[in-house]
Design a protein around this motif. Structure first.
Motif, mmCIF file in Angstrom:
data_model
loop_
_atom_site.group_PDB
_atom_site.id
_atom_site.type_symbol
_atom_site.label_atom_id
_atom_site.label_comp_id
_atom_site.label_asym_id
_atom_site.label_seq_id
_atom_site.Cartn_x
_atom_site.Cartn_y
_atom_site.Cartn_z
ATOM 1 N N LYS A 1 -9.990 0.140 -7.912
ATOM 2 C CA LYS A 1 -8.717 0.860 -7.881
ATOM 3 C C LYS A 1 -7.785 0.153 -6.908
ATOM 4 C CE LYS A 1 -10.456 5.409 -9.109
ATOM 5 N NZ LYS A 1 -10.602 6.806 -8.682
ATOM 6 N N SER A 2 -6.503 0.397 -7.061
ATOM 7 C CA SER A 2 -5.492 -0.275 -6.242
ATOM 8 C C SER A 2 -5.689 -0.031 -4.751
ATOM 9 C CB SER A 2 -4.089 0.150 -6.676
ATOM 10 O OG SER A 2 -3.954 1.560 -6.613
ATOM 11 N N VAL B 1 -7.231 -3.951 -12.071
ATOM 12 C CA VAL B 1 -6.792 -2.876 -11.182
ATOM 13 C C VAL B 1 -6.780 -1.631 -12.056
ATOM 14 C CG1 VAL B 1 -5.058 -2.124 -9.524
ATOM 15 C CG2 VAL B 1 -5.369 -4.577 -9.957
ATOM 16 N N LEU C 1 -4.047 1.270 -12.122
ATOM 17 C CA LEU C 1 -2.714 0.817 -12.533
ATOM 18 C C LEU C 1 -2.727 0.259 -13.953
ATOM 19 C CD1 LEU C 1 -1.410 -1.017 -9.330
ATOM 20 C CD2 LEU C 1 -1.008 1.346 -10.052
ATOM 21 N N PRO D 1 -0.792 6.055 -7.984
ATOM 22 C CA PRO D 1 -1.017 4.969 -8.954
ATOM 23 C C PRO D 1 -0.545 5.322 -10.360
ATOM 24 C CG PRO D 1 -2.965 5.294 -7.607
ATOM 25 C CD PRO D 1 -2.034 6.433 -7.297
#
Length: 176
Positions: A96-97, A66, A69, A18
């Motif tokens: 989180k992604s 997100v 990111l 990420p």
């Protein structure tokens, strides 16, 4: 030693990927991100839009954060998707992604992530539940093949890396 090395490598990949994506993503103008996001949402949720299932979003804003990111935006639907920078959403989803991708691929339940504190939902609880239920109602198999296969492959890779990153416990046999 090999298992420890493999686990450390998997953990580093989960943390580093990420960060590598975040840098070039930060260079993309928000207007371009907004255009891509609105087109993606329009394509992914076209059946729900046609059936009126998105009417509850009229004049309401849902924020998506997100975190890893550093991608933050709000969406609304008034006959077409609108995407803007964070201002004043009624409900905010943060994760989180990897977790968001696993939810999108139907490999992880949002409720489980919420109770594990990997997904945060703040603000209008009723709106948040409606959004969550909408996302759960999406038929993953009906998504366009390129999107479905990409999400599936990424989610499978994340699951494998997460399994590899977990420390293994070796139990010694007790003498008989």
């Amino acid at each position: 030693m090999s298992a420890v090395f493999s686990a450390n490598l998997a953990k580093q990949l989960l943390e580093l990927t990420p960060k590598l994506i975040r840098f070039p993503l930060a260079k993309v103008p928000f207007s371009l991100k907004a255009k891509v996001l609105s087109q993606l949402l329009a394509q992914l949720l076209a059946p729900q839009a046609e059936d009126g299932e998105l009417d509850f979003l009229a004049d309401k804003w849902v924020a998506i954060r997100v975190e890893d990111l550093q991608l933050y935006f709000e969406v609304s639907f008034n006959g077409r998707w609108q995407v803007r920078e964070l201002t004043d959403a009624q409900v905010t989803f943060s994760a989180k992604s990897a977790e968001l991708l696993l939810v999108a691929a139907a490999k992880e339940d949002p409720d489980t992530l919420f109770f594990q504190r990997k997904l945060s939902i703040e603000g209008d609880t009723e709106l948040g539940l409606e959004v969550k239920n909408l996302l759960l109602s999406i038929e993953f198999a009906s998504l366009p093949a390129p999107i479905r296969l990409s999400v599936e492959k990424l989610a499978d890779a994340i699951v494998r890396l997460q399994l590899e990153a977990k420390p293994t416990v070796i139990l010694a046999k007790s003498p008989a």
